[in-house]
Design a protein around this motif. Structure first.
Motif, mmCIF file in Angstrom:
data_model
loop_
_atom_site.group_PDB
_atom_site.id
_atom_site.type_symbol
_atom_site.label_atom_id
_atom_site.label_comp_id
_atom_site.label_asym_id
_atom_site.label_seq_id
_atom_site.Cartn_x
_atom_site.Cartn_y
_atom_site.Cartn_z
ATOM 1 N N UNK A 199 0.824 -1.208 0.000
ATOM 2 C CA UNK A 199 0.000 0.000 0.000
ATOM 3 C C UNK A 199 0.859 1.260 0.000
ATOM 4 N N UNK A 200 1.900 1.251 0.815
ATOM 5 C CA UNK A 200 2.786 2.430 0.883
ATOM 6 C C UNK A 200 3.593 2.542 -0.404
ATOM 7 N N UNK A 201 4.041 1.417 -0.941
ATOM 8 C CA UNK A 201 4.786 1.455 -2.205
ATOM 9 C C UNK A 201 3.931 2.049 -3.317
ATOM 10 N N UNK A 202 2.663 1.636 -3.384
ATOM 11 C CA UNK A 202 1.757 2.176 -4.395
ATOM 12 C C UNK A 202 1.518 3.659 -4.202
ATOM 13 N N UNK A 203 1.380 4.099 -2.971
ATOM 14 C CA UNK A 203 1.171 5.513 -2.678
ATOM 15 C C UNK A 203 2.386 6.347 -3.075
ATOM 16 N N UNK A 204 3.573 5.883 -2.723
ATOM 17 C CA UNK A 204 4.802 6.610 -3.079
ATOM 18 C C UNK A 204 4.978 6.635 -4.593
ATOM 19 N N UNK A 205 4.702 5.525 -5.266
ATOM 20 C CA UNK A 205 4.826 5.472 -6.726
ATOM 21 C C UNK A 205 3.847 6.437 -7.387
ATOM 22 N N UNK A 206 2.623 6.518 -6.861
ATOM 23 C CA UNK A 206 1.631 7.454 -7.406
ATOM 24 C C UNK A 206 2.076 8.899 -7.220
ATOM 25 N N UNK A 207 2.650 9.223 -6.080
ATOM 26 C CA UNK A 207 3.138 10.581 -5.832
ATOM 27 C C UNK A 207 4.271 10.930 -6.788
ATOM 28 N N UNK A 208 5.166 9.998 -6.994
ATOM 29 C CA UNK A 208 6.306 10.258 -7.896
ATOM 30 C C UNK A 208 5.822 10.422 -9.341
ATOM 31 N N UNK A 209 4.893 9.547 -9.778
ATOM 32 C CA UNK A 209 4.381 9.658 -11.153
ATOM 33 C C UNK A 209 3.639 10.976 -11.344
ATOM 34 N N UNK A 210 2.876 11.396 -10.348
ATOM 35 C CA UNK A 210 2.157 12.665 -10.455
ATOM 36 C C UNK A 210 3.135 13.836 -10.509
ATOM 37 N N UNK A 211 4.201 13.763 -9.717
ATOM 38 C CA UNK A 211 5.182 14.835 -9.717
ATOM 39 C C UNK A 211 5.933 14.899 -11.040
ATOM 40 N N UNK A 212 6.203 13.757 -11.666
ATOM 41 C CA UNK A 212 6.931 13.747 -12.931
ATOM 42 C C UNK A 212 6.047 14.159 -14.109
#
Length: 80
Positions: free
Chosen positions: A65-78
């Motif tokens: 769950x945390x990995x998915x959340x961090x990945x979503x934040x990074x993709x949104x930032x990029x």
């Protein structure tokens, strides 16, 4: 300076030094033997609690769950 002032200052210095020495000796000798290792035990308990807390945080961070959340934040930032 007068001779009496110098000898008074010297006597005061000797008296003060002797008092400091007595204070240092009394602080070390009046501590109960049952409390001598207290600071070491408190340090050990603090380290144990810190390691347990780090283990819990590591387990949370490694969860999917945390990995998915961090990945979503990074993709949104990029994507911006």
């Amino acid at each position: 300076m007068q001779l009496s002032t110098i000898s008074s200052a010297h006597r005061f210095q000797e008296w003060f030094s002797a008092g400091l020495l007595r204070c240092r000796e009394s602080v070390g000798s009046t501590r109960p033997t049952r409390e001598r290792g207290a600071s070491t035990a408190e340090y050990a308990m603090t380290m144990l609690a810190a390691c347990a807390f780090a283990g819990v945080l590591l387990a949370i961070i490694r969860s999917s769950a945390v990995k998915g959340l961090v990945l979503a934040i990074i993709q949104k930032a990029l994507s911006i």
